[in-house]
Design a protein around this motif. Structure first.
Motif, PDB file in Angstrom:
ATOM      1  N   ARG A   1      31.799  33.586  42.351  1.00 19.18           N
ATOM      2  CA  ARG A   1      32.667  34.744  42.548  1.00 19.18           C
ATOM      3  C   ARG A   1      32.316  35.781  41.489  1.00 19.18           C
ATOM      4  O   ARG A   1      32.003  35.433  40.361  1.00 19.18           O
ATOM      5  CB  ARG A   1      34.124  34.349  42.418  1.00 19.18           C
ATOM      6  CG  ARG A   1      35.084  35.520  42.574  1.00 19.18           C
ATOM      7  CD  ARG A   1      36.523  35.086  42.383  1.00 19.18           C
ATOM      8  NE  ARG A   1      37.042  34.361  43.520  1.00 19.18           N
ATOM      9  CZ  ARG A   1      37.673  34.912  44.551  1.00 19.18           C
ATOM     10  NH1 ARG A   1      37.825  36.213  44.624  1.00 19.18           N
ATOM     11  NH2 ARG A   1      38.139  34.156  45.527  1.00 19.18           N
ATOM     12  N   ILE A   2      32.398  37.027  41.864  1.00 18.11           N
ATOM     13  CA  ILE A   2      32.218  38.109  40.906  1.00 18.11           C
ATOM     14  C   ILE A   2      33.605  38.464  40.361  1.00 18.11           C
ATOM     15  O   ILE A   2      34.499  38.823  41.124  1.00 18.11           O
ATOM     16  CB  ILE A   2      31.552  39.346  41.550  1.00 18.11           C
ATOM     17  CG1 ILE A   2      30.200  38.970  42.171  1.00 18.11           C
ATOM     18  CG2 ILE A   2      31.402  40.468  40.516  1.00 18.11           C
ATOM     19  CD1 ILE A   2      29.176  38.414  41.205  1.00 18.11           C
ATOM     20  N   VAL A   3      33.768  38.323  39.058  1.00 16.86           N
ATOM     21  CA  VAL A   3      35.031  38.602  38.388  1.00 16.86           C
ATOM     22  C   VAL A   3      34.791  39.745  37.409  1.00 16.86           C
ATOM     23  O   VAL A   3      34.051  39.583  36.434  1.00 16.86           O
ATOM     24  CB  VAL A   3      35.559  37.350  37.646  1.00 16.86           C
ATOM     25  CG1 VAL A   3      36.860  37.670  36.918  1.00 16.86           C
ATOM     26  CG2 VAL A   3      35.754  36.178  38.609  1.00 16.86           C
ATOM     27  N   HIS A   4      35.373  40.888  37.692  1.00 17.98           N
ATOM     28  CA  HIS A   4      35.184  42.079  36.838  1.00 17.98           C
ATOM     29  C   HIS A   4      33.695  42.369  36.623  1.00 17.98           C
ATOM     30  O   HIS A   4      33.263  42.674  35.520  1.00 17.98           O
ATOM     31  CB  HIS A   4      35.899  41.916  35.499  1.00 17.98           C
ATOM     32  CG  HIS A   4      37.375  41.720  35.632  1.00 17.98           C
ATOM     33  ND1 HIS A   4      38.238  42.724  35.999  1.00 17.98           N
ATOM     34  CD2 HIS A   4      38.143  40.608  35.463  1.00 17.98           C
ATOM     35  CE1 HIS A   4      39.465  42.249  36.047  1.00 17.98           C
ATOM     36  NE2 HIS A   4      39.443  40.975  35.734  1.00 17.98           N
ATOM     37  N   GLY A   5      32.910  42.209  37.670  1.00 19.30           N
ATOM     38  CA  GLY A   5      31.483  42.510  37.602  1.00 19.30           C
ATOM     39  C   GLY A   5      30.624  41.403  37.016  1.00 19.30           C
ATOM     40  O   GLY A   5      29.416  41.569  36.886  1.00 19.30           O
ATOM     41  N   VAL A   6      31.220  40.270  36.692  1.00 19.49           N
ATOM     42  CA  VAL A   6      30.493  39.149  36.081  1.00 19.49           C
ATOM     43  C   VAL A   6      30.477  37.965  37.049  1.00 19.49           C
ATOM     44  O   VAL A   6      31.513  37.595  37.608  1.00 19.49           O
ATOM     45  CB  VAL A   6      31.157  38.730  34.747  1.00 19.49           C
ATOM     46  CG1 VAL A   6      30.459  37.538  34.130  1.00 19.49           C
ATOM     47  CG2 VAL A   6      31.191  39.906  33.774  1.00 19.49           C
ATOM     48  N   LYS A   7      29.298  37.374  37.230  1.00 21.77           N
ATOM     49  CA  LYS A   7      29.168  36.214  38.106  1.00 21.77           C
ATOM     50  C   LYS A   7      29.749  34.976  37.422  1.00 21.77           C
ATOM     51  O   LYS A   7      29.370  34.640  36.305  1.00 21.77           O
ATOM     52  CB  LYS A   7      27.699  35.957  38.428  1.00 21.77           C
ATOM     53  CG  LYS A   7      27.474  34.858  39.446  1.00 21.77           C
ATOM     54  CD  LYS A   7      26.019  34.494  39.649  1.00 21.77           C
ATOM     55  CE  LYS A   7      25.106  35.670  39.815  1.00 21.77           C
ATOM     56  NZ  LYS A   7      23.706  35.258  40.053  1.00 21.77           N
ATOM     57  N   VAL A   8      30.704  34.316  38.110  1.00 18.35           N
ATOM     58  CA  VAL A   8      31.320  33.085  37.620  1.00 18.35           C
ATOM     59  C   VAL A   8      31.107  32.021  38.685  1.00 18.35           C
ATOM     60  O   VAL A   8      31.501  32.209  39.837  1.00 18.35           O
ATOM     61  CB  VAL A   8      32.831  33.267  37.337  1.00 18.35           C
ATOM     62  CG1 VAL A   8      33.459  31.961  36.879  1.00 18.35           C
ATOM     63  CG2 VAL A   8      33.062  34.372  36.306  1.00 18.35           C
TER      64      VAL A   8
END
Length: 115
Positions: free
Chosen positions: A3-10
Motif C-alpha cells: 500500500r502507498i501510505v503518504h507517498g511511501v510504499k509499505v
C-alpha cells in the motif's frame, strides 16, 4: 501486500491507510519501520517475515540517524533516534504511537530488550 501510505510504499498483510496490519490493528498502531536488511517499510516484524525470504536485521546504533520510521497518520519519516525519543507521539502531528511497541524495539533496533 503493498500500500502507498503518504507517498511511501509499505508492504505487509492487510495494511490500512495508516500502516496498521493484520497483526497490529489498534488505533495507536500507526507506524511502519524500514527494515535494515531490505530497505523496505513494513508495519511489523511478522509482516516482514511472512513476505520475505531472509532474516531481518536490526539497525545498529551508528545508523540511528537514518530515517526508518514512518508515521502512518501524517507521513513524517522519523530517524530512529527521533522515534526512540518520541515518548510514543509523532513529533510532527502529535498522533499517539503504541507505547507497547517498546517491548519489541530489540526486533528492529540494536537496543536492550525491555521486560
Amino acid at each position: 501486500m503493498e500500500r502507498i501510505v503518504h507517498g511511501v510504499k509499505v508492504k505487509g498483510l492487510q495494511v490500512d491507510p495508516e500502516t496498521r496490519c493484520e497483526h497490529y490493528a489498534a488505533d495507536v498502531d500507526i507506524i511502519a519501520i524500514k527494515f535494515a536488511c531490505c530497505d523496505t517499510y513494513y508495519p511489523c516484524r511478522e509482516c516482514h517475515d511472512a513476505l520475505r525470504d531472509h532474516d531481518a536485521k536490526t539497525w545498529k546504533p551508528a545508523e540511528f540517524g537514518e530515517k526508518a520510521v514512518l508515521c502512518g497518520h501524517c507521513g513524517r519519516e522519523l530517524t530512529i533516534e527521533e522515534y526512540l525519543r518520541s515518548d510514543s507521539r509523532c513529533p510532527e502531528c502529535h498522533a499517539p504511537f503504541n507505547p507497547r511497541c517498546s517491548f519489541h524495539y530489540h526486533s528492529y533496533f540494536d537496543v536492550p530488550s525491555e521486560a
